[in-house]
Each structure stands twice: as C-alpha cells, then as structure tokens.
Design an enzyme around this catalytic site. Structure first.
Site, PDB file in Angstrom:
ATOM      1  N   HIS A 100      59.151 110.617  38.129  1.00 45.67           N
ATOM      2  CA  HIS A 100      59.806 111.802  38.691  1.00 45.67           C
ATOM      3  C   HIS A 100      58.817 112.919  39.015  1.00 45.67           C
ATOM      4  CE1 HIS A 100      63.351 109.737  37.657  1.00 45.67           C
ATOM      5  NE2 HIS A 100      63.550 110.220  36.457  1.00 45.67           N
ATOM      6  N   HIS A 114      65.908 108.494  41.199  1.00 41.28           N
ATOM      7  CA  HIS A 114      67.069 109.309  41.554  1.00 41.28           C
ATOM      8  C   HIS A 114      66.710 110.761  41.837  1.00 41.28           C
ATOM      9  CE1 HIS A 114      67.040 110.318  37.201  1.00 41.28           C
ATOM     10  NE2 HIS A 114      67.609 111.444  37.597  1.00 41.28           N
TER      11      HIS A 114
END
EC number: 1.1.1.49
Length: 512
Positions: free
Chosen positions: A263, A201
């Site tokens: 990430h 995300h």
C-alpha cells in the site's frame, strides 16, 4: 500533458458496464468475501453495472448448500454494505449466487467445478468468460493456479472475440523476493501474465485515484511538484485497531509485509512518478517501477525503525498489548509499526526526504499524504509584529481516509492595522462537494477487472521491485533475536525511535 489529462478523464472516470461472466471466489467463506467482495457485487448489481448474465460461485472447503451460502451472504451484505438492503435487488442477485465445496488441491473438485461452470454458461449466457479470485491464505495460491491450468479452467489462448479468463491475486504476493519469484514462475508456467491482476485495494480508493489527476491536470501543483519547492513529504497510515482475530496471519506477516511493502509503496509511486506518455496501464507501471528502482536501500535505525504496541488506552478503552492478543506468541518479535525515511535518486526529487509511517493501535485512524513546501525565500515579514506569528510552511494534505479530500494550508494576513500573518486552510471534501457516496474500492476494482482494465492494478514486475527493497530489511530483522518490544503503548503516536528518525533532520511528524 493535455493528452494524459484527457485520457485520465476518459479512462478512470468513464461509465463502466461489465460484460457477462462467471466470478469464482476461492476462499468464499473467508472474511474478505463477507466484508468486501459480496457487498461490492451487490452494490454493482443495484447500480446496474452487473447484468443478469453475471454469476458468482463461491469455492471453499466447508460443507455448505447453495441456500445456506446465500443466507450467509445476505447477512454479510446487511451488515457491511454502506446502503440499506433492497430486497428485490437481492432476490434477483442471489439466484445467480452458488456454492462449490472442495479442497484446494482436490482434482475431482476442479473437474466438477468445470462441469458446473459449463452448465452455468448455458443457463445464464455468460459467454464462457471466467474471473477467478484468489481470496485464500497465500500458501494455496500456487496449488490453485496449477489446477486452473491442469483442468483447463484458464484459457491460455485469449484472442480477441474469444472467451476470456482472468485471475485476481490478493496480497501478500510472496513473503520476500525469493518466494515472490517462485510464485511468479508458477504464474508464468500456468497462466498469462497479462491476464493476472494483482489487487491492491488502496488503488481503488477515490482519493488515491485522484492523485494523478491532482498532479497532472493542475498546473498550479505540477509546476512546483519537485525539489525546488518541496521541503519534504510525509505519508501516514495509522489504525486504532489491533490485530483482532488475525493473530495467526499477522504473526506470519507483520506491518512491513502487510501494509508498507504494498500500500505505502504504491502511494509513494503515484505521488512521485513522472507523467506517463499515455494513460495506459503498462505506461503507468513503467513509471512506477522507475521510482522503485531509484529508492535508496534502507538500514536499521538510520533509515527504518520498527515497533510493537504494548497495553494501553485507545479512545478511552483499555486494550491488550500485541503479545497478549489471541494466537500471538508471548515473546513475539513481529512488528506492528514501521517508520522509514527514503530518498529518490532522480532529478525531480534530488535531496527531498520522504518519511513514511504505518502502525496499529495508534491514537487515531487516518491515512494521509502531507506535502510540506519550502518557506518563501523572501524575508519580508521579519518586523516585530510579524515575528509574533512566524511564517509557516505551505502544506498540501491529501486525505485518503476518513473524510476523503484535499486541503491546502497557506499564510494569510489577519484583517486589521497590524501586519500579522496566520496560516489559513482551504478544504475540499468529496462528500460535501459532489454530494454523493464515495464508491467502495472493491466495487471499482472488480468492475475494472471484468472489463479488462489493468490501470489500477499492480504488475508482477512492480511487486518484485518492491520486494527487492524490503527483503534485506526483513533478513536483518530475522537475525535480531531480542528487539526492544513492546516499545510504544497502545493509544500513542508510535515509538520514540520513529520521532528520532525525523527529528534528527530538524523536522517533526505532523499530528495524527
């Protein structure tokens, strides 16, 4: 370069209208569905990006009716959506929201799901298009993938013009290199790799998407984006929260698996990759893999350190240490903080150190990238009046959250008769300049997946390259039966070992 920039503008920023499809969310009663997925789907509907030929089916193990599921999702949207609930939009959307109860390994559950999807296809005209979202604990991924193939819910033959099916897989993709390879083998045997979307995300965040545009659309930056001008780079991901109710999950993952391996590596790759030949998902992925393959191995203490928070005070509130949290072993060796130093062995970045840190229960919530430039080689400001204000390094800050934007800090003369130099800052903020609410990351990513745009998704080969870097670190940590935990108090900036990691190079972390 011009072609890359033009395709960036046309690819990442072009308006998106999603084609008809059915989205099946496995694990629909989980936290991610309530906090992120349903609010994102609601907002896409409100914006007109999802048509009345879009249907969502929640698949989970709890006994629940369609009506109860809709009521719970309505409350989730009210609680977690950034905008106020529009009753008319919700009433329309909830009519296409359904619930399917089954265990994840129950044959009858998949058979009845297939029948339900075929009925919904006829009722809502979804054209047979299917998107399956695996929002379950990772131990269920392989079972679900095998059953999608076994019960012919996934189409292996997806020629142009025929119905399509795609699978979104949430992190973590494996626990280490071996488990990631096993899961990838399961995908290869049951699905098509180009129909699998590994979701991160962070790649859906507006400021992260802007990294490539900032670099490749602006000569002022790209011309000095190399070791000739850059002294070092810092990437910081700090959270004030602890692990909350996720003790069972975090005990099996830790900070390296949860945030660093995915990430932070994606941020590093986007920041350092060479320009792709075209702005195509496969070309971008190739360049990111090249970066991962050129990162030097890590070693405990000298290039990577870990930490675990103890009791402390965060923003004026007393909080527990990690070992006192719910569902956490009282002697837990799981890390809640990681700091590392790495170098990238290619001509562009030769000799430039990259310092990364990520942690929970720190003093401030923020994620940013700091590019610290080398000082000017000209010794023109050494006079006495200048020495009182030493020349500082120029600094480019990419703020990912909060206050998304970009700031440039440079030296400037103070008005007056004395030759005094001080740093000043130019500050761009998305919300104030564009005067619009920044879209949530999952809105963009869900829409892209329905359209079939893989640009903002990682590939299996990227995941393997990252695990290859970090699996030796995890194995080394597993052999250490008594790390000095806890080694930083909640509400601090992290363990002393992290400070030593960067200070031994004559540098220091920027304040959180």
């Amino acid at each position: 370069m011009t072609n890359v920039v033009q395709e960036t503008i046309g690819g990442l920023n072009s308006p998106r209208t999603c084609p008809p499809c059915i989205l099946v969310i496995f694990g629909a009663t989980g936290d991610l569905t309530a906090r992120k997925l349903l609010p994102a789907l609601y907002h896409l509907t409100k914006e007109g990006r999802l048509s009345d030929q879009f249907v969502c089916v929640g698949f989970a193990r709890r006994e629940k009716s369609n009506e109860l599921f809709r009521q719970e999702m309505k409350q989730a949207v009210i609680q977690f959506s950034p905008s106020e609930l529009d009753i008319k939009v919700w009433e329309d959307f909830q009519q296409r929201l359904f619930y399917h109860r089954s265990e994840f390994d129950n044959n009858m559950g998949y058979t009845s799901l297939k029948d339900s999807l075929e009925d919904l296809d006829k009722t809502y005209g979804t054209r047979g298009n299917r998107l399956f979202y695996l929002s379950t604990p990772p131990q269920y991924f392989s079972r679900i993938i095998e059953n999608l193939n076994k019960h012919k819910l996934f189409y292996k033959n997806q020629d142009q013009g025929k119905p399509w099916s795609r699978v979104i897989i949430e992190k973590p993709f494996g626990r280490d290199l071996d488990s990631a390879k096993q899961l990838q083998q399961c995908i290869n045997e049951n699905l098509n790799e180009n129909s699998v979307y590994h979701i991160d995300h962070y790649l859906g965040k507006e400021t992260v998407q802007n990294i490539l545009t900032t670099r490749f659309a602006n000569t002022i930056f790209e011309s000095c984006w190399n070791s000739q001008y850059i002294d070092h780079v810092q990437i910081s991901l700090s959270e004030t929260i602890g692990i909350g109710s996720r003790g069972n999950f975090f005990e099996k993952s830790g900070m390296l698996r949860d945030m660093v391996q995915n990430h932070m590596m994606q941020l590093l790759c986007l920041l350092t990759m060479e320009p792709p030949t075209t702005f195509d998902a496969d070309e971008i992925r190739k360049e990111k893999i090249k970066i991962l393959q050129r990162i030097s191995p890590f070693s405990e203490g000298s290039s990577i350190v870990r930490g675990q928070y103890g009791p402390g005070t965060v923003q004026g509130v007393s909080v527990l240490g990690y070992r006192e949290e719910e569902n956490v072993d009282k002697d837990s060796r799981v890390e809640t903080y990681v700091a590392l130093k790495t170098v990238i062995n290619n001509p562009r970045w030769l000799g430039v150190p990259f310092y990364l840190r990520a942690g929970k229960r720190l003093a401030k919530k923020s994620t940013d990238i700091s590019i610290i430039f080398k000082k000017s080689p000209y010794n023109l400001f050494a006079a006495e009046e200048c020495s009182r204000c030493p020349i500082e390094n120029d600094l480019l800050i990419i703020r990912i959250q909060p206050d998304e934007g970009v700031a440039l800090k440079f030296n400037c003369k103070v008005p007056g008769t004395n030759n005094i130099v001080r740093p000043v800052k130019m500050d761009f903020r998305y919300d104030s300049y564009f005067q619009t609410t920044t879209p949530e990351a999952y809105e963009r990513l869900l829409c892209d997946c329905i359209i079939g745009d893989r640009t903002l998704f990682t590939g299996g080969d990227e995941v393997m390259a990252s695990w290859k870097l970090f699996t030796p670190v995890l194995e080394e940590w597993d052999q250490d039966s008594s790390p000095s935990f806890p080694n930083y108090p909640a509400g601090s900036s992290g363990p002393k070992e992290a400070d030593a990691l960067i200070e031994r190079d004559g540098r220091s972390w920027r304040p959180l």
